[in-house]
Motif scaffolding. Structure first.
Motif, PDB file in Angstrom:
ATOM      1  N   LEU A   4       0.850  -1.420  -0.010  1.00  0.00           N
ATOM      2  CA  LEU A   4       0.059  -0.049   0.049  1.00  0.00           C
ATOM      3  C   LEU A   4       0.889   1.173  -0.060  1.00  0.00           C
ATOM      4  O   LEU A   4       0.485   2.400  -0.416  1.00  0.00           O
ATOM      5  N   TYR A  47       1.571   1.663  -3.984  1.00  0.00           N
ATOM      6  CA  TYR A  47       0.514   1.526  -4.792  1.00  0.00           C
ATOM      7  C   TYR A  47      -0.882   1.981  -4.065  1.00  0.00           C
ATOM      8  O   TYR A  47      -1.189   1.561  -3.063  1.00  0.00           O
ATOM      9  N   LYS A  48      -1.562   2.842  -4.849  1.00  0.00           N
ATOM     10  CA  LYS A  48      -2.740   3.504  -4.532  1.00  0.00           C
ATOM     11  C   LYS A  48      -3.861   2.263  -4.478  1.00  0.00           C
ATOM     12  O   LYS A  48      -3.754   1.202  -5.037  1.00  0.00           O
ATOM     13  N   ASN A  76      -7.302   0.480  -5.411  1.00  0.00           N
ATOM     14  CA  ASN A  76      -7.768   0.246  -6.842  1.00  0.00           C
ATOM     15  C   ASN A  76      -9.267   0.247  -7.035  1.00  0.00           C
ATOM     16  O   ASN A  76     -10.089  -0.419  -6.104  1.00  0.00           O
ATOM     17  N   ASP A 102      -8.764  -2.989  -2.388  1.00  0.00           N
ATOM     18  CA  ASP A 102      -9.202  -2.784  -3.643  1.00  0.00           C
ATOM     19  C   ASP A 102     -10.600  -3.316  -3.772  1.00  0.00           C
ATOM     20  O   ASP A 102     -10.854  -4.042  -3.591  1.00  0.00           O
ATOM     21  N   ASP A 134      -8.076  10.277  -4.478  1.00  0.00           N
ATOM     22  CA  ASP A 134      -6.747   9.974  -4.580  1.00  0.00           C
ATOM     23  C   ASP A 134      -6.327   8.229  -4.881  1.00  0.00           C
ATOM     24  O   ASP A 134      -5.272   7.882  -4.370  1.00  0.00           O
ATOM     25  N   GLY A 135      -7.528   7.583  -5.485  1.00  0.00           N
ATOM     26  CA  GLY A 135      -7.232   6.212  -5.622  1.00  0.00           C
ATOM     27  C   GLY A 135      -6.817   5.935  -7.280  1.00  0.00           C
ATOM     28  O   GLY A 135      -6.945   7.067  -8.067  1.00  0.00           O
ATOM     29  N   ASN A 136      -6.543   4.593  -7.626  1.00  0.00           N
ATOM     30  CA  ASN A 136      -6.622   4.310  -9.038  1.00  0.00           C
ATOM     31  C   ASN A 136      -8.017   3.930  -9.574  1.00  0.00           C
ATOM     32  O   ASN A 136      -8.268   2.970  -9.277  1.00  0.00           O
ATOM     33  N   SER A 172      -1.533   2.259 -10.819  1.00  0.00           N
ATOM     34  CA  SER A 172      -1.664   2.942  -9.470  1.00  0.00           C
ATOM     35  C   SER A 172      -0.436   3.183  -8.630  1.00  0.00           C
ATOM     36  O   SER A 172      -0.674   3.181  -7.391  1.00  0.00           O
ATOM     37  N   ARG A 174       2.227   4.805  -6.779  1.00  0.00           N
ATOM     38  CA  ARG A 174       2.404   6.387  -6.309  1.00  0.00           C
ATOM     39  C   ARG A 174       3.456   6.882  -6.764  1.00  0.00           C
ATOM     40  O   ARG A 174       4.366   6.512  -6.877  1.00  0.00           O
TER      41      ARG A 174
END
Length: 453
Positions: A268, A271-272, A274, A310, A369-371, A450, A452
């Motif tokens: 985490l 990577y954001k 999802n 996710d 602020d996520g993918n 995703s 960051r």
């Protein structure tokens, strides 16, 4: 007045009367038809009413052979229509057979879908009647896979063959001195991967049935090249120092311990979260050349790295678009894999309608602020309908939803439109041609989008 009352009664009763007949599946999937021909299919027809009904006839041309277990449907009973279909050309199968019943003035269309990979070499095979004895009804049949050298046709011993069904490896076998392996195998569609250390691997998909019980996979021999490095490079290798890299506490300070432990490849901290909407092409052409198996394998592989944070939505499109799985967190991967494995290609390609529905679902589940990403998986150009998908892609990209396109064995002339769509949507276009790419491509795309900054 009496006539009007009678007409009103008949009008109200008609839907219930029509509803007495029920096909177990309509349209019915014939699967993949190969050069060996198709197997017959038995289609259940149930009488759910209280009156006896008769099947008068089915209107069909010479490509169809039709048998009946009975033409009389007693109340609350089921009969079977046995059909053997021999197509005359390759491609998508969309057939309608008008079935005439005694209680209806108009016939009911029995719909048949499928895909003809190769036109059968002979139509001399007859459809067995229900009165014939010793009909093989087993769901398993003896099957042989043979691996040969492409240039000479000689058998290849110790070749490794993997069986993929619904995106999952089910068997792994090795060929004997004759280049073959024989065993009983469940009937159905399989994707095969053959490999040997001296040869380039090869992949193909085909339908196993009682007529198509031999698959031959040719392998081309690897080119052997010898590279002799200059003497100074050899000396440099011999005296090269070995440098050991260590990981300090500072390197892992920003990582969540739970996610590092459980998801080392997808932490985490890097990577954001999802919000992924899969927009999956399930038109009939996806049945060809193992495309649907590669797509399933790719999606199943992705489930192995996704985290509970996710979210996944699954939208499928063929003749129309529908939500196969509503937005859910990735916790019960077994349920997700089961839904993926049950995807069945059928119908035409309504990509525009599917895209509009996918964007709606992506916006409803938006993660700040996520993918937020749509992954469109298709084997080629689609029917946009009234939707301008490129305009949609540009519009929603500004709102924070990207779209990437995964081509499944796409041809070159399809790529331009797919690349343009992904470019307009702020995503990427990639093409899956084999099983190895299926295992990696989708994961890399999600990681790219995703990651960051």
């Amino acid at each position: 007045m009496r006539s009007l009352i009678l007409l009103f009664i008949l009008f109200c009763a008609a839907p219930q009367f029509l509803g007495q007949i029920k096909f177990d599946s309509n349209p019915f999937d014939l699967g993949i038809i190969t050069a060996a021909g198709s197997d017959y299919v038995d289609i259940p027809v149930k009488n759910e009413g209280n009156e006896k009904i008769f099947i008068f006839r089915i209107d069909a041309d010479k490509r169809f052979q039709i048998r009946y277990s009975s033409k009389t449907l007693l109340p609350d009973s089921t009969v079977y229509i046995r059909i053997l279909f021999t197509p005359e050309k390759k491609g998508i199968i969309n057939e309608k057979l008008p079935v005439h019943f005694s209680h209806l003035s108009d016939p009911v269309d029995l719909k048949l879908n499928g895909f003809c990979e190769e036109v059968p070499k002979s139509n001399a095979i007859t459809c067995p009647s229900f009165q014939q004895q010793n009909i093989n009804t087993s769901l398993e049949h003896e099957f042989t896979v043979k691996v040969i050298e492409e240039s000479t046709g000689k058998p290849i011993e110790d070749a490794h063959v993997e069986f993929i069904q619904n995106g999952v490896k089910t068997e792994s076998v090795t060929t004997n001195k004759k280049g073959t392996h024989t065993q009983k195998q469940k009937l159905g569609y399989y994707y095969f991967i053959a490999s040997h250390e001296d040869y380039n691997s090869n992949e193909l998909g085909t339908y196993i049935n009682r007529k198509n019980n031999l698959v031959i996979i040719p392998l081309s021999r690897k080119e052997v090249t010898t590279i002799i490095p200059p003497q100074e490079e050899v000396d440099e290798v011999e005296t090269e120092e070995i440098i050991v890299h260590t990981i300090s506490e500072e390197d892992t300070a920003n990582n969540s311990p739970n996610y590092v432990e459980q998801y080392p490849d997808f932490p985490l901290a890097d990577y954001k979260p999802n919000n992924i909407v899969f927009l999956v092409d399930v038109s009939s052409s996806m049945n060809f050349a193992g495309k649907i198996d590669l797509l399933k394998a790719s999606m199943i592989e992705l489930t192995k790295i996704l985290r509970p944070i996710d979210k996944i939505t699954l939208v499928a499109y063929a003749s129309s678009a529908e939500v196969i799985m509503e937005t859910t967190s990735v916790e019960n991967t077994d349920t997700l894999i089961d839904i993926i494995q049950n995807l069945k290609p059928k119908g035409m390609t309504a990509g525009g309608e599917g895209m509009k529905l996918a964007y709606s679902k992506a916006c409803n589940a938006m993660i700040p602020d996520g993918n937020n990403q749509i992954i469109m998986a298709t084997d080629g150009v689609f029917n946009m309908g009234e939707e301008n998908v490129n305009k949609l892609a540009r519009k929603y990209h500004k709102k924070g939803v990207t779209v990437s396109v995964i081509g499944i064995k796409n041809r070159e002339f399809h790529e331009e439109s797919m690349r343009q769509l992904s470019e307009d949507g702020g995503g990427n276009y990639t093409n899956i041609q084999n099983y190895s790419q299926a295992q990696e491509t989708l994961i890399e795309e999600i990681k790219t989008q995703s990651r960051r900054n």
